[in-house]
Design a protein around this motif. Structure first.
Motif, mmCIF file in Angstrom:
data_model
loop_
_atom_site.group_PDB
_atom_site.id
_atom_site.type_symbol
_atom_site.label_atom_id
_atom_site.label_comp_id
_atom_site.label_asym_id
_atom_site.label_seq_id
_atom_site.Cartn_x
_atom_site.Cartn_y
_atom_site.Cartn_z
ATOM 1 N N GLN A 139 0.083 -0.167 2.606
ATOM 2 C CA GLN A 139 0.724 -1.394 3.078
ATOM 3 C C GLN A 139 -0.209 -2.195 3.978
ATOM 4 O OE1 GLN A 139 4.155 0.346 4.898
ATOM 5 N NE2 GLN A 139 5.347 0.427 3.004
ATOM 6 N N LYS A 180 1.601 -9.719 -2.110
ATOM 7 C CA LYS A 180 2.789 -9.869 -1.260
ATOM 8 C C LYS A 180 3.975 -9.144 -1.889
ATOM 9 C CE LYS A 180 1.281 -14.286 0.660
ATOM 10 N NZ LYS A 180 1.510 -15.766 0.689
ATOM 11 N N GLN A 181 4.100 -9.214 -3.228
ATOM 12 C CA GLN A 181 5.167 -8.507 -3.930
ATOM 13 C C GLN A 181 4.962 -6.995 -3.828
ATOM 14 O OE1 GLN A 181 4.777 -10.218 -7.841
ATOM 15 N NE2 GLN A 181 6.204 -11.890 -7.404
ATOM 16 N N TYR A 220 3.605 -5.386 -1.411
ATOM 17 C CA TYR A 220 4.019 -4.970 -0.070
ATOM 18 C C TYR A 220 5.535 -4.814 -0.005
ATOM 19 C CZ TYR A 220 4.712 -4.967 4.972
ATOM 20 O OH TYR A 220 5.091 -4.636 6.241
ATOM 21 N N LYS A 221 6.267 -5.763 -0.577
ATOM 22 C CA LYS A 221 7.735 -5.705 -0.576
ATOM 23 C C LYS A 221 8.233 -4.484 -1.350
ATOM 24 C CE LYS A 221 8.477 -10.684 -0.093
ATOM 25 N NZ LYS A 221 9.003 -11.918 -0.743
ATOM 26 N N HIS A 222 7.623 -4.212 -2.509
ATOM 27 C CA HIS A 222 8.030 -3.037 -3.296
ATOM 28 C C HIS A 222 7.740 -1.747 -2.532
ATOM 29 C CE1 HIS A 222 9.329 -5.093 -6.840
ATOM 30 N NE2 HIS A 222 8.166 -5.656 -7.064
ATOM 31 N N SER A 268 10.368 -1.188 -0.048
ATOM 32 C CA SER A 268 11.579 -0.702 -0.722
ATOM 33 C C SER A 268 11.492 0.792 -0.997
ATOM 34 C CB SER A 268 11.794 -1.472 -2.022
ATOM 35 O OG SER A 268 12.017 -2.847 -1.770
#
Length: 226
Positions: free
Chosen positions: A52, A111-112, A114-116, A119
């Motif tokens: 991350q 950026k996606q 990092y979000k995954h 999660s």
């Protein structure tokens, strides 16, 4: 009044800085993939946290890579006769245009990612959702690898390959637009729309790897190494 000697020194410094940023990005990517692989294997929080951090830290580095290349363009513009009309300036500008869209997509993908990855941390007990985000993360790593190879090719490939790369990328973009248009129409179908959307786009990604245009793209971008 431009000082040619000073501008030349600045140009050479920018070129060296570009290579250093490029090397740093490759180091980040190697470490990111290693940490993600370790996490998916052992589900230990430490490698995921490193993934991350490195993912977020790589985004401004991508911006810096682009900014440095624009600085090179500016110095070439100042140093060469007729500035923007000089063949070397035109070549560098063509390289920038080829890579710019992929740069934007690459930052968006990270950026996606990092979000995954967040999660994955928040939903470890829900196996179905965990597998979904894990799959999306692995898929995006593969996709961004191709983006990064394309960016490398645009900036570092031999001049004679640039026109071929431009034509191939244009064809790929046209195919993707057509597929997305069809998939978006299918998405509007009640109840099964989302499933149809993912089915169409997933099948396209699988089938497209066997197309001649895509094979030519892979041949060109992998000449710069992985």
């Amino acid at each position: 009044m431009v000082d040619p000697q000073k501008a030349t020194l600045e140009l050479n410094s920018a070129k060296q800085q570009l290579l250093e940023i490029y090397s740093k990005l490759k180091q980040y990517d190697t470490s990111r993939i290693t940490n993600l692989t370790e996490y998916l294997k052992n589900q230990s929080s430490s490698p995921l946290q490193r993934f991350q951090e490195q993912t977020l830290n790589s985004i401004p580095l991508i911006d810096k890579f682009e900014t440095t290349f624009l600085q090179i363009l500016a110095y070439v513009f100042l140093l060469k006769d007729e500035g923007h009309r000089h063949p070397y300036f035109q070549e560098l500008l063509a390289r920038y245009h080829l890579a710019n869209e992929k740069m934007l997509q690459l930052k968006k993908i990270r950026k996606q990612q990092y979000k995954h990855s967040i999660s994955l941390t928040n939903l470890p007990s829900n196996k179905l959702i965990y597998r979904y985000h894990s799959w999306r993360l692995r898929k995006s790593i593969y996709k961004e690898h191709q983006f990064w190879l394309t960016i490398q090719a645009a900036y570092f490939q031999e001049t004679k390959q640039l026109s071929d790369l431009r034509a191939i990328l244009k064809t790929e973009a046209q195919k993707e637009q057509a597929v997305l248009a069809a998939a978006s129409t299918a998405w509007l179908v009640p109840i099964v729309g989302t499933a149809l959307f993912f089915s169409i786009t997933t099948f396209y990604e699988w089938a497209n790897q066997y197309s001649e245009n895509y094979k030519r793209l892979i041949t060109i971008i992998t000449q710069n190494g992985s």
